[in-house]
Design a protein around this motif. Sequence first.
Motif, short mmCIF file in Angstrom:
data_model
loop_
_atom_site.label_atom_id
_atom_site.label_comp_id
_atom_site.label_asym_id
_atom_site.label_seq_id
_atom_site.Cartn_x
_atom_site.Cartn_y
_atom_site.Cartn_z
N GLY A 1 9.80 -8.01 -8.12
CA GLY A 1 9.03 -8.45 -9.36
C GLY A 1 7.77 -7.34 -9.45
O GLY A 1 7.67 -6.59 -10.35
N ARG A 2 6.72 -7.16 -8.61
CA ARG A 2 5.71 -6.32 -8.64
C ARG A 2 6.16 -5.06 -8.18
O ARG A 2 7.06 -4.87 -7.46
N ALA A 3 5.66 -3.97 -9.09
CA ALA A 3 6.13 -2.74 -8.85
C ALA A 3 5.39 -1.99 -7.54
O ALA A 3 4.60 -2.52 -7.20
N LYS A 4 6.36 -1.37 -6.69
CA LYS A 4 6.00 -0.90 -5.50
C LYS A 4 5.63 0.67 -5.32
O LYS A 4 6.40 1.50 -6.19
N GLY A 5 4.70 1.22 -4.80
CA GLY A 5 4.43 2.47 -4.74
C GLY A 5 5.06 3.19 -3.69
O GLY A 5 4.78 3.36 -2.47
N ALA A 6 6.00 4.18 -4.45
CA ALA A 6 6.77 5.10 -3.10
C ALA A 6 5.82 6.28 -3.07
O ALA A 6 5.42 7.10 -3.89
N PRO B 1 8.36 8.71 3.01
CA PRO B 1 8.17 8.11 4.36
C PRO B 1 7.82 6.42 4.19
O PRO B 1 8.15 5.56 5.26
N GLY B 2 7.75 5.96 2.94
CA GLY B 2 7.49 4.47 2.85
C GLY B 2 6.63 4.06 1.57
O GLY B 2 6.24 5.10 0.70
N ALA C 1 3.92 -2.40 4.57
CA ALA C 1 4.75 -2.14 5.75
C ALA C 1 6.04 -2.79 6.20
O ALA C 1 7.16 -2.21 6.55
N GLU C 2 6.06 -4.09 5.45
CA GLU C 2 7.24 -4.75 5.75
C GLU C 2 8.51 -4.14 4.81
O GLU C 2 9.61 -3.94 5.27
N ASP D 1 11.94 -2.44 5.96
CA ASP D 1 13.23 -3.23 5.58
C ASP D 1 14.16 -2.17 4.68
O ASP D 1 15.35 -2.08 4.62
N ALA D 2 13.42 -1.07 4.12
CA ALA D 2 13.83 0.14 3.59
C ALA D 2 14.79 1.04 4.74
O ALA D 2 15.46 1.85 3.77
N PHE D 3 14.72 1.17 5.50
CA PHE D 3 15.13 1.98 6.57
C PHE D 3 16.11 1.48 7.58
O PHE D 3 15.90 0.34 8.09
N THR D 4 17.02 2.01 8.20
CA THR D 4 17.90 1.46 9.14
C THR D 4 17.30 1.92 10.28
O THR D 4 16.10 2.68 10.49
N PRO D 5 17.67 1.41 11.48
CA PRO D 5 17.12 1.74 12.88
C PRO D 5 16.96 3.22 13.27
O PRO D 5 16.12 3.81 13.87
#
Length: 509
Positions: free
Chosen positions: A175-180, A368-369, A374-375, A379-383
Amino acid sequence: MMHQHGIGGWMAKRRLKSPDKVALVHGDGARMTYGQFADATDRISAVLRQRGVGKGDAVAYLGENSPEFLQVMFGAAQLGAVFVPVNTRLAPPEIAHVLTDCGARLLVHDPEFATRVAAAVPAAQPPHVVVTGEGSADRPGLAQLARSTAADPAGHADTGHQDPAAIIYTSGTTGRAKGAVLTHGNLTWVALNCVVDYDVVSTDVALMISPLFHVASLGMGALPVILKGATMVLEKGFEPGRALAQIERHGVTMLSGVPTTYQLMADHPDWASTDLSTLAKLTCGGSAVPPRILNAYEARGLSFSQGYGMTEASPGATSLPPTMTRTKQGSVGLPHFFTDVRITDVNGEPAPTGSIGEIEIAGPNVFPGYHGLAEATADAFTPDGWFRSGDLGYLDEDGYLHISGRLKDMIISGGENIYPPEIEQLLGELDGVTGAAVIGVPDERWGEVPWAIVTVRPGASVDVDTVRAYLDGKLARYKLPKNVVIVDDLPRTASGKVRKADLRARFGA
């Protein structure tokens, strides 16, 4: 000695290498050389510094394409500050969220957005607000301030490729916009990818008809052009007849857009009579180019580079060269030169050639995120550090990527990304609505448009007009549902999730 290895050093380098070359053409044909561009950027950088902007501070910009947009971006970069372009179509609550989330120290905006800024700023409270242009005697605008301010190179900061350069807000599935957060390195490498894969040269003339607040226009349009010392024709908005006239008037060689913009140009009465002989490089993103548009442009000797990407990749991930437009029709191409793409199965293992899985991206153009999340970043990256796109696709035997669907059910309408949960959340608050699902329905002009499928309380009066009126002002207008369908029940899984595939099968044909 100060080191500016990021984009903050670009203006000084351009002034040194090509001071008399035309950098920008804007308005009714006004021209600005790279020397003038760099000098104006230095003065604006000093204006920002006088208002307390320093390394790591966020500088937001709400405005149309203009020299000021780029001068504020590079001026902020010289200070080590972080540039935050705001989508001009956002409603006041959405603008307030961006300003609050990034902690903007200063907001620069065009005068025409004053009403929306007045509604958004009390909630966001940036310490400084500056209007572009002349402003007034009691509230001088950016142009007036820059004229009366001397350049101050002593205020420039050391920056490296790892430092944040921009925060681009992308609507999240929650829902809420995320800042890349995009670093100086991200923006440098995406520009280099374009220089390599699109053959950008210093003699190019690029027509910017797409808004610079979109990462594609910024990262893959403006930055490669400036990196090479080419010329940019800045348009405040897109009007197909004017775009055609500008191509002929300025000898435009490069054009970027979405399928809708290309279709509107081909459908314009001036299409057949416009001299398009200088056009050599057409790039198209957002969604696949329909055959009708390919045919119209090929009849004029023109073909497209198509591609795939997302904000988190700054944004380019793949490109399909014009020579392969027909041979690999339906593909979005090969990974950019400095970028890697792979497909993984449900277990995160590499998927065999031709097998559908999640598209994952790696490379120095990958962000980088997310700012302050942080969560969501984890979640956006693989190990092993690959970005999980959330999109489904496969690689064919030649390594070309094909998109199969979207894990996130995103809608792309006229090149704008629309995320259903954002609309559904607000629909759930509308009196009389008991359930809502938003899907994309094919549209000849926009590619896709959002439809709302809702259940309502007995006796409640809900239709497309009441829904659009309720959402207007809360969401950008392109997110408003174009149709509202009332159903008895929404199809759901055993766990209660709406089965959108069923809805698309029923209403999306």
